[in-house]
Every structure is written in structure tokens, then in C-alpha cells.
Design a protein around this motif. Structure first.
Motif, PDB file in Angstrom:
ATOM      1  N   ASN A   8      -3.920   9.646   1.277  1.00  7.35           N
ATOM      2  CA  ASN A   8      -3.942   8.630   0.225  1.00  7.35           C
ATOM      3  C   ASN A   8      -3.706   7.236   0.822  1.00  7.35           C
ATOM      4  OD1 ASN A   8      -3.871   7.343  -2.264  1.00  7.35           O
ATOM      5  ND2 ASN A   8      -1.669   7.713  -2.504  1.00  7.35           N
ATOM      6  N   VAL A  52      -0.255   0.175  -4.456  1.00  2.60           N
ATOM      7  CA  VAL A  52       0.715   0.668  -5.436  1.00  2.60           C
ATOM      8  C   VAL A  52       0.516  -0.142  -6.718  1.00  2.60           C
ATOM      9  CG1 VAL A  52       3.164   1.006  -5.958  1.00  2.60           C
ATOM     10  CG2 VAL A  52       2.337   1.300  -3.608  1.00  2.60           C
ATOM     11  N   THR A  53      -0.189   0.448  -7.669  1.00  2.00           N
ATOM     12  CA  THR A  53      -0.576  -0.296  -8.880  1.00  2.00           C
ATOM     13  C   THR A  53       0.610  -0.634  -9.776  1.00  2.00           C
ATOM     14  OG1 THR A  53      -1.063   1.807  -9.979  1.00  2.00           O
ATOM     15  CG2 THR A  53      -2.897   0.667  -8.902  1.00  2.00           C
ATOM     16  N   SER A  54       1.735   0.043  -9.584  1.00  3.85           N
ATOM     17  CA  SER A  54       2.912  -0.246 -10.414  1.00  3.85           C
ATOM     18  C   SER A  54       3.700  -1.450  -9.900  1.00  3.85           C
ATOM     19  CB  SER A  54       3.834   0.982 -10.474  1.00  3.85           C
ATOM     20  OG  SER A  54       4.286   1.331  -9.167  1.00  3.85           O
ATOM     21  N   ASP A  55       3.277  -2.017  -8.780  1.00  6.21           N
ATOM     22  CA  ASP A  55       3.969  -3.184  -8.243  1.00  6.21           C
ATOM     23  C   ASP A  55       3.952  -4.326  -9.257  1.00  6.21           C
ATOM     24  OD1 ASP A  55       5.017  -4.830  -5.840  1.00  6.21           O
ATOM     25  OD2 ASP A  55       3.255  -5.944  -6.496  1.00  6.21           O
ATOM     26  N   SER A  58      -4.035   3.692  -0.798  1.00  7.91           N
ATOM     27  CA  SER A  58      -4.337   2.912  -2.002  1.00  7.91           C
ATOM     28  C   SER A  58      -3.190   1.957  -2.316  1.00  7.91           C
ATOM     29  CB  SER A  58      -4.573   3.854  -3.197  1.00  7.91           C
ATOM     30  OG  SER A  58      -3.421   4.642  -3.433  1.00  7.91           O
ATOM     31  N   THR A  92      -1.428  -8.194   1.006  1.00  8.34           N
ATOM     32  CA  THR A  92      -0.549  -7.219   1.622  1.00  8.34           C
ATOM     33  C   THR A  92      -1.021  -6.960   3.046  1.00  8.34           C
ATOM     34  OG1 THR A  92       0.497  -5.050   1.330  1.00  8.34           O
ATOM     35  CG2 THR A  92      -1.862  -5.171   0.927  1.00  8.34           C
ATOM     36  N   TYR A 145       0.863  -1.176   0.000  1.00  7.01           N
ATOM     37  CA  TYR A 145       0.000   0.000   0.000  1.00  7.01           C
ATOM     38  C   TYR A 145       0.904   1.233   0.000  1.00  7.01           C
ATOM     39  CZ  TYR A 145      -4.939  -1.156   0.219  1.00  7.01           C
ATOM     40  OH  TYR A 145      -6.222  -1.513  -0.112  1.00  7.01           O
ATOM     41  N   SER A 146       0.302   2.388  -0.138  1.00  3.73           N
ATOM     42  CA  SER A 146       1.100   3.620  -0.195  1.00  3.73           C
ATOM     43  C   SER A 146       1.954   3.779   1.049  1.00  3.73           C
ATOM     44  CB  SER A 146       0.185   4.837  -0.388  1.00  3.73           C
ATOM     45  OG  SER A 146      -0.868   4.827   0.558  1.00  3.73           O
TER      46      SER A 146
END
Length: 295
Positions: free
Chosen positions: A169, A173-176, A171, A240, A154-155
């Protein structure tokens, strides 16, 4: 004239017969009777340019790999902190060969071992996909790659939230890498393992946590697990961890570590304490790590 032609035909016929006898004699020298050299002249043109079946059907012959067979491995996508199963023959020998790649044995704990089945648990994913040779002498052998997906972040790992204040924020981490790989397999959805404090909401499509916390966590950090899984195959999932605490201004002040003067009862190199604690700590770090103090 006719005599010359007849003589020429006899010479040619004699030459052909002699050549055939020569071929038969040569083909039998040092050769088994069932593999005549003359016969090979007729089939050599039909041989493939490369023997692709040999590479597919021959078992591994290097080292200890020739002593065992892996018939199947499942699941096709390995997940960190999950189990997997290998079916085959003489699999106890494969353990010595580190079949899942060099060094991966230190990431894996085997829960069940026999010559026909191995069940393992992946404690941590290796940095590269796992490559093994599967199959048998009847159906052939082939190399297979099994990607291993780890946890996604997560962030932040720990969120300190103020009561009655909009959330920062929160959320995934979509780039993981693992989350991206899962997204490429199909539509994903998120799931959280427990209820959030009153006023906070969880979006199953994005994994984003939003809202305004209207309830404290009683001066304690709460631990949460969030899963990201394939909508059509929910057994394929990664997870996570994060913690959060919701505080009033007074609770935040009472957790704040502050330095104090050395004394006979607290004579550390950098003594600290907080209002919640009834003792002093020899350093600021020791104070922060205490469950009643720090953030």
C-alpha cells in the motif's frame, strides 16, 4: 364659573412656561450650547441598542496594536514552507507584538520588513489558525482567521520494495487534517516531482502509487515530493516527502546489518557490519544509518 375656568387655564399655562424655562436652564448648565438636553429627548428613541459601528470602526487600543495597522494579508490560506505578504502602516512595530499570535514568531522567518510591507516564510504551521485584525479607520476593522496547512503523510515515509514483486500500500493518508481541509475547498489532484522506477505508476486523482517495479534503484534510496493541490487554484497546494528503494534479493542481503565479534579494530559495545561496507560500526543503529547499509 367662567372665572374659575379662566383662572385654571392661566395656572396651567404658567406651569408649562415655568417647566420649559427650567428645562432650558438645566440643559445649559455644564453643557456646550450645541448639545441641548431638550434636543436629546427627541433623538434618544432613535439610538441603536448597541453601537455596532464602534466595534467595527474603532482601531485596536490595547498595547502596541494601537500603533500599527494591517490593511491586508495574502494569501488567505497559509501554506507551510511558503511565503506570505502583509501590507499596512507602521508594521515594524507589529513585529514586537507577535501579530500572528503568541509564539508564532518562532515558526516564521521574515524575509523583508518595512513599515508598509512584511514578507514572511512559514517554516512550520502553528497548531491553531492565525488571527489578526485587518482594516483601517476609514473602512473599519475586523478580525480575520487564516488557516495554515502543513504537509500530509503517505502510508510510510520510507518504502523498501522487492524487484518484480507487486507493491504494498503506497497511498496518501486521506484522514490527515490538512488534506481533509484542502479536499473541502474543492477537487484536488496530485503531482509527483520525478519519474518513478520502471513498472510503477502514479494516479493523479488519488495519489496512489501502484504496479510492479521492474528496475532497481542501484542500491540507493530515491527521494520524492508529492503535491496535493486544488484543481481550480493550483497555487493552493501542500506537499509530502517519502523515499523508496527497489532491491534484488542479493542487494537486500548485502545491506543487512549483522553483529560481529569485537576485535582490536572494532571494539564497540555492539559491533555490526554489512557486506556493502568495508568497515565495522560500533552499534547496530550506526550500521543502519549508513547509506550503504540498513533500510
Amino acid at each position: 364659573m367662567f372665572k374659575k375656568v379662566r383662572t385654571l387655564r392661566i395656572v396651567n399655562l404658567s406651569f408649562i412656561v415655568s417647566f420649559l424655562i427650567f428645562l432650558v436652564v438645566c440643559s445649559n448648565l455644564g453643557k456646550p450650547k450645541h448639545s441641548l438636553w431638550i434636543q436629546s429627548l427627541f433623538v434618544i428613541g432613535n439610538l441603536p441598542l448597541s453601537d455596532t459601528n464602534k466595534e467595527k470602526n474603532d482601531p485596536p487600543t490595547t498595547g502596541i496594536q494601537s500603533e500599527y495597522e494591517i490593511h491586508s494579508m495574502k494569501p488567505n490560506i497559509l501554506i507551510e514552507d511558503e511565503s506570505f505578504e502583509i501590507i499596512g502602516n507602521n508594521l515594524m512595530k507589529s513585529l514586537d507584538a507577535d501579530i500572528l499570535g503568541s509564539g508564532t514568531n518562532k515558526y516564521i522567518t521574515y524575509l523583508e520588513t518595512s513599515d508598509t510591507k512584511l514578507i514572511g516564510h512559514i517554516n512550520r504551521c502553528p497548531s491553531v489558525p492565525i488571527e489578526i485584525i485587518t482594516g483601517n479607520s476609514e473602512i473599519g476593522f475586523q478580525k480575520q482567521f487564516f488557516p495554515c496547512l502543513g504537509s500530509f503523510p503517505y502510508s510510510l515515509r520510507s518504502f523498501i520494495l522487492d524487484l518484480n514483486q507487486p507493491l504494498p500500500n503506497m497511498s496518501p493518508v486521506t484522514s490527515d487534517t490538512s488534506l481533509e481541509f484542502l479536499s473541502n475547498l474543492g477537487e484536488i489532484q496530485f503531482e509527483i516531482n520525478r519519474s518513478l522506477p520502471v513498472g510503477m505508476s502514479f494516479d493523479q486523482k488519488t495519489g496512489i502509487i501502484s504496479g510492479i517495479p521492474l528496475q532497481t534503484t542501484n542500491n540507493e534510496f530515491l527521494s520524492f515530493i508529492v503535491y496535493a493541490k486544488l484543481k481550480d487554484s493550483p497555487e493552493v497546494k501542500i506537499k509530502t516527502f517519502f523515499t523508496l528503494i527497489v532491491l534484488t534479493n542479493e542487494e537486500k542481503s548485502n545491506r543487512t546489518c549483522r553483529s560481529i565479534s569485537p576485535s582490536s579494530t572494532c571494539n564497540g559495545p555492539s559491533p555490526h557490519t554489512c557486506t556493502n561496507a568495508s568497515k565495522c560500526f560500533y552499534s547496530q543503529m550506526a550500521c543502519i544509518k549508513d547509506p550503504k547499509c540498513g533500510f
